[in-house]
Design an enzyme around this catalytic site. Structure first.
Site, PDB file in Angstrom:
ATOM      1  N   ASP A   1       1.019  -1.217   0.126  1.00 12.67           N
ATOM      2  CA  ASP A   1       0.002  -0.111  -0.014  1.00 12.67           C
ATOM      3  C   ASP A   1       0.987   1.297  -0.001  1.00 12.67           C
ATOM      4  O   ASP A   1       1.730   1.343   0.706  1.00 12.67           O
ATOM      5  CB  ASP A   1      -0.925  -0.007   1.336  1.00 12.67           C
ATOM      6  CG  ASP A   1      -1.916   1.099   1.240  1.00 12.67           C
ATOM      7  OD1 ASP A   1      -3.102   0.808   1.175  1.00 12.67           O
ATOM      8  OD2 ASP A   1      -1.559   2.160   1.239  1.00 12.67           O
TER       9      ASP A   1
ATOM     10  N   ASP B   1      -4.213   2.353  -5.117  1.00 11.51           N
ATOM     11  CA  ASP B   1      -2.649   2.516  -4.308  1.00 11.51           C
ATOM     12  C   ASP B   1      -2.351   1.285  -3.881  1.00 11.51           C
ATOM     13  O   ASP B   1      -1.301   1.021  -2.883  1.00 11.51           O
ATOM     14  CB  ASP B   1      -2.197   3.676  -3.579  1.00 11.51           C
ATOM     15  CG  ASP B   1      -2.845   3.545  -2.199  1.00 11.51           C
ATOM     16  OD1 ASP B   1      -3.947   2.900  -1.997  1.00 11.51           O
ATOM     17  OD2 ASP B   1      -2.225   3.965  -1.277  1.00 11.51           O
ATOM     18  N   GLU B   2      -2.950   0.043  -3.783  1.00 13.77           N
ATOM     19  CA  GLU B   2      -2.594  -1.306  -3.178  1.00 13.77           C
ATOM     20  C   GLU B   2      -2.748  -2.466  -4.055  1.00 13.77           C
ATOM     21  O   GLU B   2      -3.773  -2.259  -4.960  1.00 13.77           O
ATOM     22  CB  GLU B   2      -3.186  -1.391  -1.722  1.00 13.77           C
ATOM     23  CG  GLU B   2      -5.091  -1.366  -1.962  1.00 13.77           C
ATOM     24  CD  GLU B   2      -5.673  -1.462  -0.706  1.00 13.77           C
ATOM     25  OE1 GLU B   2      -5.410  -2.324   0.180  1.00 13.77           O
ATOM     26  OE2 GLU B   2      -6.465  -0.595  -0.451  1.00 13.77           O
TER      27      GLU B   2
HETATM   28  N1  DCP Z   1      -8.661   8.487  -0.922  1.00 15.16           N
HETATM   29  C1  DCP Z   1      -9.651   9.219  -1.045  1.00 15.16           C
HETATM   30  N2  DCP Z   1     -10.611   9.442  -0.151  1.00 15.16           N
HETATM   31  C2  DCP Z   1     -10.706   8.497   1.195  1.00 15.16           C
HETATM   32  C3  DCP Z   1      -9.437   7.569   1.057  1.00 15.16           C
HETATM   33  C4  DCP Z   1      -8.418   7.630   0.281  1.00 15.16           C
HETATM   34  O1  DCP Z   1      -9.667  10.328  -2.065  1.00 15.16           O
HETATM   35  N3  DCP Z   1     -11.505   8.587   1.948  1.00 15.16           N
HETATM   36  C5  DCP Z   1      -7.477   8.523  -2.024  1.00 15.16           C
HETATM   37  C6  DCP Z   1      -6.338   9.231  -1.463  1.00 15.16           C
HETATM   38  C7  DCP Z   1      -5.327   8.594  -1.096  1.00 15.16           C
HETATM   39  C8  DCP Z   1      -5.555   6.943  -1.835  1.00 15.16           C
HETATM   40  O2  DCP Z   1      -6.917   7.061  -2.014  1.00 15.16           O
HETATM   41  O3  DCP Z   1      -3.923   8.828  -1.326  1.00 15.16           O
HETATM   42  C9  DCP Z   1      -4.965   5.932  -1.277  1.00 15.16           C
HETATM   43  O4  DCP Z   1      -5.906   5.638  -0.054  1.00 15.16           O
HETATM   44  P1  DCP Z   1      -5.130   5.238   1.282  1.00 15.16           P
HETATM   45  O5  DCP Z   1      -6.244   4.661   2.281  1.00 15.16           O
HETATM   46  O6  DCP Z   1      -4.328   4.228   0.926  1.00 15.16           O
HETATM   47  O7  DCP Z   1      -4.365   6.303   1.976  1.00 15.16           O
HETATM   48  P2  DCP Z   1      -3.102   7.063   1.550  1.00 15.16           P
HETATM   49  O8  DCP Z   1      -2.206   6.174   0.769  1.00 15.16           O
HETATM   50  O9  DCP Z   1      -3.335   8.408   1.385  1.00 15.16           O
HETATM   51  O10 DCP Z   1      -2.233   6.941   3.133  1.00 15.16           O
HETATM   52  P3  DCP Z   1      -1.933   5.770   3.841  1.00 15.16           P
HETATM   53  O11 DCP Z   1      -0.342   6.114   3.899  1.00 15.16           O
HETATM   54  O12 DCP Z   1      -2.450   5.701   5.335  1.00 15.16           O
HETATM   55  O13 DCP Z   1      -1.993   4.448   2.994  1.00 15.16           O
HETATM   56 MG    MG Z   2      -2.183   3.919   0.749  1.00 16.35          MG
END
Ligand code: DCP
Ligand code: MG
Length: 363
Positions: free
Chosen positions: A18, A116-117
């Site tokens: 992720d 992203d995963e």
């Molecule tokens: N995303 C979004 N709205 C949300 C959750 C996520 O638009 N409620 C988008 C933005 C994130 C991406 O999806 O960058 C990936 O979600 P993740 O939950 O993996 O969150 P991040 O990658 O940003 O942070 P982490 O380091 O916790 O994985």
């Molecule tokens: Mg993420």
């Protein structure tokens, strides 16, 4: 007498990756002036009067309590000096496909689960230490080639690999070998299990179940009474049992855009113009991905949160913005009843299976 048949199967080894603060990291790379700063991706905060939400934020912003899906106005209160940036979806889609290409390169079973995963089934490497070596190589390649960091979990099941990848974020590598699987899960709050949201969590709390250990030990009949047959799989997961396999997905189900008005409105001209703009944006996403769709769905949320959607499936696949706009306008006419509107959205789905690449982009 027949001898007992003994099946000796070596444990599966599943890798889950992720990306760290994905949208924010993509924005921050190549922009050293943003490094180390709280960066928030999402709606315009408008000095605290903005109405949308936070998509994601850098870990520096998380230190102020900012989180995904939080109202942007709240994020502004928590950290007014943060750098607030609007999302640039085509860039995230491109970065995502670069990451996925690195993951697919070893030719192992691969399953992308969101922008992203992804999972890899690395069982064929034979040992957890070989899997860890691959994980380090993948992490280094992503960092060197793309300037992005990720976190990886390695475990005997998909669920545990996913939970593990989150344990040492950002830039973490967490390995859960079979002999530590139960002790790894036991003390975790039930919320860590993918699929357990706020509602199930509070229902479980009411039953006195807080940790995965509590869930694993709970009377199965009582769980079934409360949650139905899905309780069986849930309790198995709590005990570390999860047979789900890593499999290539069909790809993306849909591409969508939505927007919340500054003020609820019944101004038809404004509503139509906004729908046109959303159509145009979502078509741009579609063409960036070289996708063609057949189904257009329009969503209208009225004042008071009553939400209506209507879909139309076209006879042919299309990527033509004019056709999509016409279709969206006609659906909007069907469901707009003159009340004030809070939010408008559009979703394109039923993608052409012949399109080269399909991926998730939920906005
Ligand atoms: N995303 C979004 N709205 C949300 C959750 C996520 O638009 N409620 C988008 C933005 C994130 C991406 O999806 O960058 C990936 O979600 P993740 O939950 O993996 O969150 P991040 O990658 O940003 O942070 P982490 O380091 O916790 O994985
Ligand atoms: Mg993420």
């Amino acid at each position: 007498m027949e001898p007992d048949l003994v099946h000796v199967t070596s444990p599966r080894i599943i890798l889950h990756l992720d990306m760290d603060s994905f949208y924010a990291s993509v924005e921050m790379r190549g922009r050293p002036e943003l490094r180390g700063k709280p960066v928030v991706i999402g709606a315009d905060p408008k000095q605290g009067k903005g109405r949308g939400v936070v998509a994601t934020c850098s870990y520096e912003a998380r230190a102020f309590g900012i989180r995904s899906a939080m109202p942007i106005s709240q994020a502004f209160v928590l950290c007014p000096h943060a750098v607030f940036l609007p999302p640039d979806f085509p860039r995230y889609v491109k970065a995502s496909s670069d990451v996925m290409a690195i993951l697919k390169a070893p030719g192992l079973p691969f399953e992308q689960v969101s922008i992203d995963e992804a999972f890899l089934d690395v069982s064929s490497l034979g040992t957890f230490s070989a899997a860890a070596d691959l994980a380090v190589r993948i992490r280094d390649t992503i960092f060197m080639d793309l300037g992005l960091t990720c976190s990886i979990g390695i475990a005997p099941t998909k669920v545990v690999a996913k939970i593990a990848s989150d344990v040492h974020k950002p830039n973490g590598l967490t390995m859960v070998e079979p002999d530590t699987l139960v002790s790894f899960l036991a003390p975790m709050p039930v919320r860590k299990i993918p699929g357990i949201g706020k509602k199930s969590e509070s229902e479980l709390f009411e039953m006195g179940i807080r940790t995965i250990r509590d869930l694993a030990a709970f009377d199965i009949q009582a769980l079934i009474t409360r949650f139905g047959r899905s309780a069986i799989a849930l309790q198995e997961i709590a005990a570390g049992i999860d047979r789900s396999e890593v499999k290539e997905r069909e790809g993306v189900k849909s591409v969508s855009r939505e927007t919340t008005f500054e003020e609820d409105t019944d101004d038809e001209q404004l509503i139509t113009a906004t729908m046109d703009a959303l159509s145009e944006e979502v078509c741009r996403n579609l063409s960036d991905e070289s996708l063609h769709c057949r189904t257009v769905t329009v969503k209208v949320r009225y004042q008071g949160f009553v939400t209506r959607t209507k879909a139309l499936t076209l006879p042919h696949y299309t990527g033509d913005p004019t056709a999509v706009r016409r279709c969206a306008r006609s659906l909007l006419r069907d469901i707009f009843d003159g009340r004030k509107i809070r939010l408008l959205g559009i979703r394109l789905s039923s993608f052409d299976p012949c399109d080269a690449r399909q991926m998730t982009l939920e906005v």
